[in-house]
Design a protein around this motif. Sequence first.
Motif, mmCIF file in Angstrom:
data_model
loop_
_atom_site.group_PDB
_atom_site.id
_atom_site.type_symbol
_atom_site.label_atom_id
_atom_site.label_comp_id
_atom_site.label_asym_id
_atom_site.label_seq_id
_atom_site.Cartn_x
_atom_site.Cartn_y
_atom_site.Cartn_z
ATOM 1 N N THR A 164 0.712 -1.050 -0.104
ATOM 2 C CA THR A 164 0.660 0.390 0.215
ATOM 3 C C THR A 164 0.619 1.255 0.170
ATOM 4 O O THR A 164 0.574 1.973 -0.187
ATOM 5 N N ARG A 165 1.914 0.957 0.873
ATOM 6 C CA ARG A 165 2.754 2.203 1.336
ATOM 7 C C ARG A 165 3.815 2.280 -0.267
ATOM 8 O O ARG A 165 3.648 3.450 -1.331
ATOM 9 N N ALA A 166 3.756 1.344 -0.819
ATOM 10 C CA ALA A 166 4.093 1.990 -2.945
ATOM 11 C C ALA A 166 3.402 2.304 -3.582
ATOM 12 O O ALA A 166 4.144 3.031 -4.041
ATOM 13 N N GLU A 167 2.128 2.236 -3.205
ATOM 14 C CA GLU A 167 1.090 2.554 -4.399
ATOM 15 C C GLU A 167 0.799 4.126 -4.235
ATOM 16 O O GLU A 167 1.037 4.937 -5.136
ATOM 17 N N HIS B 145 11.073 2.865 -8.479
ATOM 18 C CA HIS B 145 11.329 1.647 -7.352
ATOM 19 C C HIS B 145 10.048 1.106 -6.377
ATOM 20 O O HIS B 145 10.289 -0.095 -6.580
ATOM 21 N N ALA B 146 9.017 2.276 -6.405
ATOM 22 C CA ALA B 146 8.223 1.896 -6.272
ATOM 23 C C ALA B 146 7.364 0.924 -6.693
ATOM 24 O O ALA B 146 6.752 -0.488 -6.386
ATOM 25 N N ASN B 147 7.054 0.907 -8.298
ATOM 26 C CA ASN B 147 6.340 0.441 -9.760
ATOM 27 C C ASN B 147 6.968 -1.372 -9.094
ATOM 28 O O ASN B 147 6.585 -2.522 -9.812
ATOM 29 N N GLN B 148 8.718 -1.200 -8.730
ATOM 30 C CA GLN B 148 10.066 -2.233 -9.035
ATOM 31 C C GLN B 148 9.517 -2.750 -7.504
ATOM 32 O O GLN B 148 9.302 -5.190 -8.014
ATOM 33 N N GLN C 123 5.666 -4.906 -8.520
ATOM 34 C CA GLN C 123 5.834 -5.934 -9.635
ATOM 35 C C GLN C 123 6.699 -7.478 -9.228
ATOM 36 O O GLN C 123 6.407 -8.690 -9.328
ATOM 37 N N ASP C 124 7.873 -6.936 -8.287
ATOM 38 C CA ASP C 124 8.809 -7.775 -7.598
ATOM 39 C C ASP C 124 7.633 -9.329 -6.698
ATOM 40 O O ASP C 124 8.551 -10.657 -7.033
ATOM 41 N N THR C 125 6.884 -7.891 -5.980
ATOM 42 C CA THR C 125 6.559 -8.971 -5.087
ATOM 43 C C THR C 125 4.894 -8.978 -5.050
ATOM 44 O O THR C 125 4.080 -9.475 -4.314
ATOM 45 N N ALA C 126 4.279 -9.297 -6.126
ATOM 46 C CA ALA C 126 3.208 -9.265 -6.356
ATOM 47 C C ALA C 126 2.535 -10.773 -6.376
ATOM 48 O O ALA C 126 1.597 -10.623 -5.891
ATOM 49 N N HIS C 127 3.194 -11.669 -6.242
ATOM 50 C CA HIS C 127 3.242 -13.478 -6.060
ATOM 51 C C HIS C 127 3.362 -13.445 -4.903
ATOM 52 O O HIS C 127 2.874 -14.775 -4.348
ATOM 53 N N LYS D 70 15.748 -7.759 -0.056
ATOM 54 C CA LYS D 70 16.174 -7.129 -0.901
ATOM 55 C C LYS D 70 15.362 -5.515 -1.825
ATOM 56 O O LYS D 70 15.600 -4.506 -2.014
ATOM 57 N N ASN D 71 14.437 -6.840 -2.358
ATOM 58 C CA ASN D 71 13.080 -5.345 -2.608
ATOM 59 C C ASN D 71 12.386 -5.038 -1.740
ATOM 60 O O ASN D 71 12.980 -3.279 -2.250
ATOM 61 N N LEU D 72 12.761 -5.010 -0.812
ATOM 62 C CA LEU D 72 12.174 -4.009 0.578
ATOM 63 C C LEU D 72 13.331 -2.827 0.512
ATOM 64 O O LEU D 72 13.070 -1.271 0.670
ATOM 65 N N LEU D 73 14.376 -3.487 0.645
ATOM 66 C CA LEU D 73 15.689 -1.914 1.077
ATOM 67 C C LEU D 73 15.991 -1.303 -0.268
ATOM 68 O O LEU D 73 16.468 -0.211 -0.413
ATOM 69 N N ASP D 74 16.022 -2.094 -1.545
ATOM 70 C CA ASP D 74 15.840 -1.266 -2.737
ATOM 71 C C ASP D 74 14.464 0.306 -2.250
ATOM 72 O O ASP D 74 14.823 1.223 -2.629
ATOM 73 N N PHE D 75 12.825 -0.391 -2.525
ATOM 74 C CA PHE D 75 11.857 0.611 -2.296
ATOM 75 C C PHE D 75 12.655 1.997 -1.656
ATOM 76 O O PHE D 75 11.919 2.785 -1.332
#
Length: 279
Positions: free
Chosen positions: A24-27, A40-43, A46-50, A62-67
């Motif tokens: 939600t925060r990324a959105e 980076h939020a969109n990435q 995308q990376d955590t959609a599943h 790693k996805n969270l650190l990047d975001f």
Amino acid sequence: MIQCHPKLWDSGEIFRLDLEFLKTRAEVCTKFMDQDSIDHANQFLQDTAHLGNNSTRMDYWKNLLDFMSHWNNGNFEAVGFKWMMNQCLVDVVPEAIDYFKKEDFRVIILDRENYLRQAISVEALKQAPGSAHESSATTERPKVDIDADTFLRFFEVRSNTEANYKLIESKVNNTMRISYSQLMENPASTVHDVFTFLDLEQTPVKTDDFVKTHVGAVGDYVKDWEKVRAQLMKTEWADKVKEWEVEETSQSSEGAASLISVESTVSGFCWGIHMKNQH
């Protein structure tokens, strides 16, 4: 306290947040932040959609650190986050070191040197939330019921944590180590050193919110301390216990301008900072 700098953003303990909240925060980020943050939020989405709520931090750290290291509205020169050792960092230390080096992070390790009083804070927080961090030290609060075995288990865990901190410190070039005693003795100077470490312009620092806790005798805080102490004196930790019990080095900082949260005061943390002009 560090948050008083207008060009520095601290996202706090990002690994305390559940994945759905982070999504939600990324959105939200895609609507209000600068373009780099949006990318980076969109990435991240995308990376955590599943991934669902049954996923663990190990699945997306790693996805969270990047975001979160790119959470920027365009006004900040440095963006940071707190990462506790018990929030999966202990499980990925070598990988985290590689990530910090690859992304050229600046890492600040903030922790307590006095394991004895740290253990008391941890147990006090478990037994009576808030009792470990009153604004003044008194003997009127309930004493903590903690036996020698609990102390020893904590010392061993804390010793392993220290080994991991030293590994990070030795492997990541841009690392700064700060102890609570150092911060308490010279709060403004220490935070100014942090600003220098981050190549940020100096700004006035408020220090009025710093108070000492656990400044009395250990027996003021631990039930049946003399009995517990006698058992500890029979262990390999005897000399350190003697040293720690006479120190008055347990501090907390409270208030809106503080650097240290209640949780980090008892646990310590690594603070990862990503500079805007990098990557």
